[in-house]
Design an enzyme around this catalytic site. Structure first.
Site, mmCIF file in Angstrom:
data_model
loop_
_atom_site.group_PDB
_atom_site.id
_atom_site.type_symbol
_atom_site.label_atom_id
_atom_site.label_comp_id
_atom_site.label_asym_id
_atom_site.label_seq_id
_atom_site.Cartn_x
_atom_site.Cartn_y
_atom_site.Cartn_z
ATOM 1 N N TYR A 207 -4.791 7.358 -6.687
ATOM 2 C CA TYR A 207 -6.041 8.104 -6.826
ATOM 3 C C TYR A 207 -5.854 9.527 -7.336
ATOM 4 C CZ TYR A 207 -4.904 9.618 -1.988
ATOM 5 O OH TYR A 207 -4.289 10.108 -0.855
ATOM 6 N N HIS B 118 -11.954 3.259 -3.275
ATOM 7 C CA HIS B 118 -11.164 3.907 -2.233
ATOM 8 C C HIS B 118 -11.616 3.512 -0.826
ATOM 9 C CE1 HIS B 118 -10.110 7.157 0.615
ATOM 10 N NE2 HIS B 118 -9.012 7.288 -0.110
ATOM 11 N N ASP C 171 2.256 3.362 2.747
ATOM 12 C CA ASP C 171 1.149 4.322 2.735
ATOM 13 C C ASP C 171 1.615 5.732 2.400
ATOM 14 O OD1 ASP C 171 -1.272 5.552 3.040
ATOM 15 O OD2 ASP C 171 -1.690 4.783 5.020
ATOM 16 N N ARG D 209 -5.220 15.555 6.391
ATOM 17 C CA ARG D 209 -5.785 15.414 5.054
ATOM 18 C C ARG D 209 -5.928 16.767 4.362
ATOM 19 N NH1 ARG D 209 -11.679 12.781 3.685
ATOM 20 N NH2 ARG D 209 -12.314 14.753 4.612
ATOM 21 N N GLN E 250 2.786 11.233 -1.879
ATOM 22 C CA GLN E 250 2.857 11.746 -0.521
ATOM 23 C C GLN E 250 4.277 11.721 0.049
ATOM 24 O OE1 GLN E 250 -0.220 9.986 1.952
ATOM 25 N NE2 GLN E 250 -1.793 10.414 0.423
ATOM 26 N N HIS F 37 0.989 5.490 -1.479
ATOM 27 C CA HIS F 37 0.573 6.681 -2.215
ATOM 28 C C HIS F 37 1.875 7.437 -2.508
ATOM 29 C CE1 HIS F 37 -3.399 5.613 -0.858
ATOM 30 N NE2 HIS F 37 -3.143 5.918 0.398
ATOM 31 N N ARG G 105 -16.296 5.806 2.314
ATOM 32 C CA ARG G 105 -16.443 7.266 2.316
ATOM 33 C C ARG G 105 -16.543 7.801 0.885
ATOM 34 N NH1 ARG G 105 -11.855 9.418 3.731
ATOM 35 N NH2 ARG G 105 -10.637 7.611 4.371
ATOM 36 N N HIS H 255 0.840 -1.208 0.000
ATOM 37 C CA HIS H 255 0.000 0.000 0.000
ATOM 38 C C HIS H 255 0.866 1.244 0.000
ATOM 39 C CE1 HIS H 255 -3.818 2.080 0.487
ATOM 40 N NE2 HIS H 255 -3.292 2.810 1.454
ATOM 41 N N HIS I 268 -5.778 -1.081 6.578
ATOM 42 C CA HIS I 268 -5.856 -0.549 7.938
ATOM 43 C C HIS I 268 -6.743 -1.419 8.841
ATOM 44 C CE1 HIS I 268 -3.652 2.853 6.510
ATOM 45 N NE2 HIS I 268 -4.639 3.313 5.772
#
Length: 449
Positions: free
Chosen positions: A116, A202, A316, A77, A56, A53, A205, A51, A265
């Site tokens: 994403y 995703h 992550d 966020r 980031q 991203h 949410r 996992h 998670h």
């Protein structure tokens, strides 16, 4: 055919001495022969990073200043949204290149890129909907890391189908637009050695359960499916309020979960939910460094493992990239929560080995990597350490692996091979210097804005 010999190697059945590994021209292991010939170095199977991203990585260290209110995942966020608004496709490729080089230096040989960031800063698709996915594939190609690309479906701002917020506009697709993105992403990885595709709704949410089911139907039968679930207590509370049950329970009630699924998670899932997920064969994807950094909470690992649950680890947010650090943080979080030691080790067994082998097996399943470890037919993904290093004095086998995870610096990794090709030598990736130069220019521009 290439042959490599090692003083010790961690095989699926355990440590063996004087191991010869034969690698075919495609980069797969042809044969493994213990007690064959003396070697000097120690070989471990490369670890999957299930996992990431990648973009980031550019934010690392920028969110450690307290705000005017209590800081949490939700305040973090908001900064992430502001940061990504500045990123061009070229920026994303450059940042991912540095992140992937660091992953290889840190012992990861395959990455699951939960991707994403799809559109331009205004939220409009690029002329090639898969422009950003193509940039991720280019970074993987440049560094040599194996890629499982996980294009992410993101349609809403909150549980129940609420409209997206302005900061989310670069993520948003409807189902038709996402289908086009998936096909473009398949093309992006089609010529990349060792690469595969999976799909990632995703979270509850960002997608309704009906949309999640539709995304799952877009995947080929062999492609994995990933989703964030129960990461935050606020997320669980919202699901109960809007949907009548927690997010993990929604997925279970829908009958979606299977060995193809990786649940990222699951920090606030209940004991019963985790047991049901384990019975369904789903992998839990843990990101201990990021979960610690964000203050997410501690995953209920002992109970999950007791039900036969399988896990893998990921970096992550890429705030600090190291396979050993992820595994060490996972064990230490359990020790702090339970006030016990060697929580994840079997009785009389090694904690380091339980962590490393568990993450290899679970991560490989989650990323559709095929055969795991040093076995015929598996990719020749090899992490090599030097037993002469001071951290390993008079140690071998499990004791050496325990020391690698709990008592050594990252510099103990000597070489890394991916699909039979050396990508790290003397602890350094050959693209690091150039990647750092490009990265520095990007950050200087963004932070001056």
């Amino acid at each position: 055919m290439r042959s490599m010999v090692f003083a010790e190697a961690l095989l699926p059945e355990g440590w063996r001495h004087d191991v010869r590994i034969d690698v075919d021209a495609l980069g797969r292991i042809a044969s493994v022969t213990p007690d064959a010939a003396p070697g000097r170095l120690i070989a471990l199977p490369g670890l999957p990073n299930l996992h990431s991203h990648a973009f980031q990585r550019g934010m690392a260290g920028l969110t450690e200043h307290a705000g005017d209110s209590d800081d949490s995942f939700w305040t973090w966020r908001e900064l992430m949204y502001r940061f990504l608004a500045h990123l061009t496709p070229e920026d994303v490729e450059a940042i991912a290149t540095l992140a992937y080089a660091e992953m290889l230096e840190g012992g990861f040989t395959r990455v699951g890129e939960f991707h994403y960031l799809h559109h331009d800063p205004a939220g409009s698709p690029f002329s090639d909907r898969a422009e950003m996915a193509t940039r991720i594939a280019a970074a993987a190609d440049a560094t040599g890391i194996s890629l499982t690309l996980l294009p992410c479906f993101y349609a809403h701002g909150e549980i129940g189908g609420a409209p997206p917020m302005p900061g989310q506009r670069r993520f948003i697709n409807d189902l038709d637009g996402f289908a086009a993105l998936v096909e473009g992403s398949r093309r992006a990885v089609s010529g990349l050695a060792g690469a595969t595709l999976g799909l990632a709704p995703h979270s509850l949410r960002a997608a309704t359960i009906e949309e999640i089911r539709s995304v799952a139907c877009m995947a080929q039968p062999w492609e994995p499916l990933h989703i964030h679930v129960a990461e935050q207590a606020k997320e669980v509370e919202a699901a109960i309020r809007v949907l009548g049950m927690p997010p993990m329970a929604v997925l279970l009630e829908a009958g979606l979960l299977s060995p193809r699924w990786c649940l990222i998670h699951a920090t606030h899932a209940t004991e019963r939910e985790l047991a049901d997920a384990a019975r369904a064969g789903a992998i839990i994807g843990l990101c201990p460094v990021t979960e610690s950094n964000l203050g997410d909470g501690v995953f209920a690992m002992p109970g999950f493992r007791a039900t036969g649950g399988r896990f893998g680890v990921g970096t992550d947010s890429n705030v600090l990239i190291s396979a050993a650090t992820e595994l060490r943080t996972l064990e230490y979080s359990q020790r702090l929560g339970l006030r016990a030691r060697n929580v994840l080790a079997p009785r009389g067994g090694s904690t380091g080995r339980a962590l490393w082998q568990g993450a290899v097996e679970g991560g490989s399943q989650a990323l559709a990597a095929g055969s795991t470890g040093f076995a015929p037919g598996a990719w020749a993904d090899i992490v090599i350490v030097d037993g002469a290093h001071p951290a390993f004095v008079s140690r071998s086998g499990d004791r050496l692996l325990d020391s690698l995870i709990f008592a050594a610096r990252a510099s103990t990794i000597h070489e890394v091979w991916v699909r039979g090709t050396r990508v790290v030598e003397n602890g350094v990736h050959p693209r690091r210097a150039d990647a750092e130069r490009r990265f520095a220019a990007i950050l200087a521009r963004i932070l001056a804005a």
